[in-house]
Design an enzyme around this catalytic site. Structure first.
Site, PDB file in Angstrom:
ATOM      1  N   ARG A  39      60.941 -36.591  15.169  1.00 30.48           N
ATOM      2  CA  ARG A  39      59.916 -36.825  14.141  1.00 30.48           C
ATOM      3  C   ARG A  39      60.375 -36.412  12.736  1.00 30.48           C
ATOM      4  NH1 ARG A  39      54.398 -34.674  14.673  1.00 30.48           N
ATOM      5  NH2 ARG A  39      54.916 -33.274  16.393  1.00 30.48           N
ATOM      6  N   GLN A  97      72.709 -27.587  26.394  1.00 32.97           N
ATOM      7  CA  GLN A  97      71.753 -28.114  27.357  1.00 32.97           C
ATOM      8  C   GLN A  97      71.753 -29.629  27.239  1.00 32.97           C
ATOM      9  OE1 GLN A  97      67.592 -27.863  26.559  1.00 32.97           O
ATOM     10  NE2 GLN A  97      67.007 -27.914  28.711  1.00 32.97           N
TER      11      GLN A  97
HETATM   12  C1  UD1 Z   1      56.062 -25.210  24.755  1.00 38.23           C
HETATM   13  C2  UD1 Z   1      55.402 -24.413  25.868  1.00 38.23           C
HETATM   14  C3  UD1 Z   1      53.909 -24.318  25.576  1.00 38.23           C
HETATM   15  C4  UD1 Z   1      53.673 -23.697  24.217  1.00 38.23           C
HETATM   16  C5  UD1 Z   1      54.443 -24.454  23.133  1.00 38.23           C
HETATM   17  C6  UD1 Z   1      54.379 -23.714  21.836  1.00 38.23           C
HETATM   18  C7  UD1 Z   1      56.667 -24.857  27.885  1.00 38.23           C
HETATM   19  C8  UD1 Z   1      56.708 -25.622  29.145  1.00 38.23           C
HETATM   20  N1  UD1 Z   1      55.610 -25.082  27.112  1.00 38.23           N
HETATM   21  O1  UD1 Z   1      55.514 -26.494  24.788  1.00 38.23           O
HETATM   22  O2  UD1 Z   1      53.266 -23.534  26.572  1.00 38.23           O
HETATM   23  O3  UD1 Z   1      52.287 -23.672  23.921  1.00 38.23           O
HETATM   24  O4  UD1 Z   1      55.820 -24.584  23.491  1.00 38.23           O
HETATM   25  O5  UD1 Z   1      54.915 -24.528  20.833  1.00 38.23           O
HETATM   26  O6  UD1 Z   1      57.523 -24.042  27.630  1.00 38.23           O
HETATM   27  N2  UD1 Z   1      63.545 -27.052  24.030  1.00 38.23           N
HETATM   28  C9  UD1 Z   1      64.847 -27.041  24.462  1.00 38.23           C
HETATM   29  N3  UD1 Z   1      65.165 -27.747  25.576  1.00 38.23           N
HETATM   30  C10 UD1 Z   1      64.255 -28.462  26.271  1.00 38.23           C
HETATM   31  C11 UD1 Z   1      62.919 -28.477  25.812  1.00 38.23           C
HETATM   32  C12 UD1 Z   1      62.585 -27.756  24.692  1.00 38.23           C
HETATM   33  O7  UD1 Z   1      65.711 -26.397  23.871  1.00 38.23           O
HETATM   34  O8  UD1 Z   1      64.639 -29.069  27.273  1.00 38.23           O
HETATM   35  C13 UD1 Z   1      63.202 -26.279  22.819  1.00 38.23           C
HETATM   36  C14 UD1 Z   1      62.710 -27.139  21.671  1.00 38.23           C
HETATM   37  O9  UD1 Z   1      63.801 -27.485  20.815  1.00 38.23           O
HETATM   38  C15 UD1 Z   1      61.734 -26.222  20.981  1.00 38.23           C
HETATM   39  C16 UD1 Z   1      61.203 -25.345  22.111  1.00 38.23           C
HETATM   40  O10 UD1 Z   1      62.119 -25.434  23.170  1.00 38.23           O
HETATM   41  O11 UD1 Z   1      62.385 -25.371  20.062  1.00 38.23           O
HETATM   42  C17 UD1 Z   1      59.827 -25.787  22.586  1.00 38.23           C
HETATM   43  O12 UD1 Z   1      59.912 -27.129  22.963  1.00 38.23           O
HETATM   44  P1  UD1 Z   1      58.669 -28.093  22.801  1.00 38.23           P
HETATM   45  O13 UD1 Z   1      58.999 -29.406  23.346  1.00 38.23           O
HETATM   46  O14 UD1 Z   1      58.143 -28.023  21.432  1.00 38.23           O
HETATM   47  O15 UD1 Z   1      57.627 -27.363  23.784  1.00 38.23           O
HETATM   48  P2  UD1 Z   1      56.206 -27.838  24.143  1.00 38.23           P
HETATM   49  O16 UD1 Z   1      56.280 -28.841  25.217  1.00 38.23           O
HETATM   50  O17 UD1 Z   1      55.464 -28.179  22.921  1.00 38.23           O
END
Ligand code: UD1
Ligand code: CA
Length: 479
Positions: A39, A97
């Site tokens: 985004r 990752q």
């Molecule tokens: C996550 C949490 C949710 C919380 C929210 C807060 C989980 C399952 N859910 O949701 O409970 O309320 O954050 O913003 O943890 N990332 C990686 N690798 C991945 C996926 C994500 O490095 O495979 C990183 C992203 O870059 C980001 C962070 O983890 O910095 C959170 O990822 P995002 O997709 O925003 O999490 P949500 O699904 O929104």
């Protein structure tokens, strides 16, 4: 004795002096930064987008370092090499990752880098304004085997994982997409930041499943695992909601930039700086101000900038890596970089001081004057339309309007030396290398190609001629 300067560190406000430290030397920090950041609609990886001129991940790293983390592991994916090249340091470990299968899967990639004897703090690379004081409170409740979650109550919790409690005790986290209506009504949300015992984490993470609405390995599922094992789950909360705001879009980036700048403005004002409008200042580095500094609207400070007591920086100036002496006045629309301005000097409006410009006290540099790699001694003036490059200018020198040091012959740069008490008439060119002796006067329009002796008038100019009886040509009649 001059007053002790107030040293402003952009991150200092997140580091209270008396905050207790909980075994900080044995904390692992994992920073999740593998998300693509689609985004942002940018070729730059999301975590490299700047807040206050520094990549947002750089802010998180600084905060992790303030905690005295022993191990910091960044989990990256998309654009990882670019992120690493921008921010790599000896105290960092990097884990890839690929593909991104969820936050639990992300932390799993960091595990080999972690000290299992120490707890692990999980941060997000796109949540840049989290404060060390908040994280210390979270670490305080994470004693022993306790799992500690940073949670918040939000009026609109939509999109977040919800904290499910029974009789006040946390039992699990349910993601928005997996939640039923009753769970979606819960206002306590998971910020995503947590502290977990690393040995337990190493056992839980490989057991995570992905049978959920998003088909992802959720880090949040370790909460139910901990509860099932009888491990206590504690919570702590941020002081301000912006601490846990994430950035997914340019609009969110701009919103957090404003919040961060407002925080910096508050600190400056607390230290006695007068800001015409705290909403219209941008500090992208370290601004150090002594007493009674006034800063008007629209100024940008980059790198290390020092402003002495009683100095004024007027509207719309850009100051980078420079120092402004006590009582100096920087008039509007000046660009100052790598320069030092002496006490009581007057600069601008519309002046440009480039790297190596060193001005002593009470120097006047006026509109459309450029100074580069030059020293100008006390009480000298160049008030209008001049270029002073690679020059040594003495005291009480008057540089007339339109004066140019011709420092570049097309191949090499040469120096111009101007002695004390010299008067340079307007529109002169000083073809370097050349020296103007002390007390010399150059007549207006002089093109100086040889040294001018001290205390004499030197002028190079075609003699003025008037032709009596001369008539202007007249237009021939059309035939
Ligand atoms: C996550 C949490 C949710 C919380 C929210 C807060 C989980 C399952 N859910 O949701 O409970 O309320 O954050 O913003 O943890 N990332 C990686 N690798 C991945 C996926 C994500 O490095 O495979 C990183 C992203 O870059 C980001 C962070 O983890 O910095 C959170 O990822 P995002 O997709 O925003 O999490 P949500 O699904 O929104
Ligand atoms: Ca998110």
């Amino acid at each position: 004795m001059s007053p002790a300067p107030f040293v402003f560190q952009p991150c200092a406000f997140s580091q209270p002096a008396f905050s207790p430290r909980v075994s900080p030397e044995i904390v692992n920090v994992v920073i999740l930064a593998a998300g693509q950041g689609k985004r942002m609609r940018s070729d730059l990886p999301k975590v490299l987008h700047p807040i206050a001129g520094k990549p947002m991940l750089g802010h998180v790293l600084d905060t992790a370092r303030q905690l005295g983390a022993a191990k910091i592991c960044v989990v990256h994916g998309h654009g990882g090499e670019q992120v690493r090249a921008a921010l790599d340091a000896p105290d960092l470990a990097w884990a890839v990752q690929e593909p991104q299968l969820g936050t639990g899967h992300a932390v799993l990639q960091a595990l080999p880098h972690l000290d299992t004897a120490a707890p692990t703090l999980v941060l997000y690379g796109d949540v840049p304004l989290i404060r060390a004081a908040t994280l210390r409170r979270l670490l305080e409740v994470a004693t022993g085997d306790t799992l500690a979650l940073l949670t918040a109550h939000l009026p609109n919790p939509h999109g977040y994982g919800r904290i499910v409690r029974i009789d006040g005790k946390v039992t699990r986290i349910v993601e928005e997409k997996d939640a039923d209506d009753a769970e979606r009504a819960i206002s306590e949300i998971n910020t995503g930041i947590l502290v977990a015992p690393t040995d337990k984490l190493a056992r839980w993470l490989p057991q995570l499943g992905n049978r959920n609405a998003q088909g992802e390995y959720y880090l949040t599922d370790i909460v139910a695992m901990a509860v099932a094992e009888g491990i206590a789950v504690a919570t702590a909360h941020p002081d301000a909601s912006w601490e846990t705001d994430g950035i997914n879009s340019k609009a969110q980036l701009a919103a957090l930039e404003r919040i961060h700048q407002r925080n910096i403005a508050e600190i400056l004002m607390d230290a006695g700086v007068t800001l015409a409008d705290p909403a219209r200042i941008d500090v992208r580095g370290t601004l150090t101000c002594e007493r009674d500094v006034f800063i008007d609207v629209g100024c940008v400070f980059e790198g290390e900038v020092k402003v002495g007591s009683g100095a004024t920086v007027s509207a719309h100036c850009v100051l980078k890596d420079c120092s402004i002496g006590a009582g100096a006045r920087i008039h509007p629309f000046c660009h100052i970089e790598g320069a030092s301005v002496g006490a009581q000097s007057l600069i601008g409006p519309y002046a440009r001081l480039r790297p190596g410009a060193q001005l002593a006290e009470d120097v006047h540099v006026g509109n459309f004057v450029e100074v580069k790699n030059s020293t100008i001694a006390a009480h000298s003036k160049a008030n209008h339309l001049a270029y002073i490059g690679d020059a040594t200018v003495g005291s009480r020198v008057n540089v007339g309007a339109g004066t140019i040091t011709c420092n570049y012959d097309g191949a090499n740069k040469h120096r111009t030396v101007i002695g004390d008490d010299v008067f340079i008439g307007s529109d002169s060119q000083l073809v370097a290398p050349v020296t103007v002796g002390r007390g010399a006067t150059l007549g207006a329009g002089t093109t100086l190609t040889r040294d001018a002796p001290p205390d004499q008038l030197t002028v190079s100019r075609a003699r003025q001629l008037s032709v009596p009886g001369w008539k202007r040509p007249v237009k021939k009649p059309k035939s």
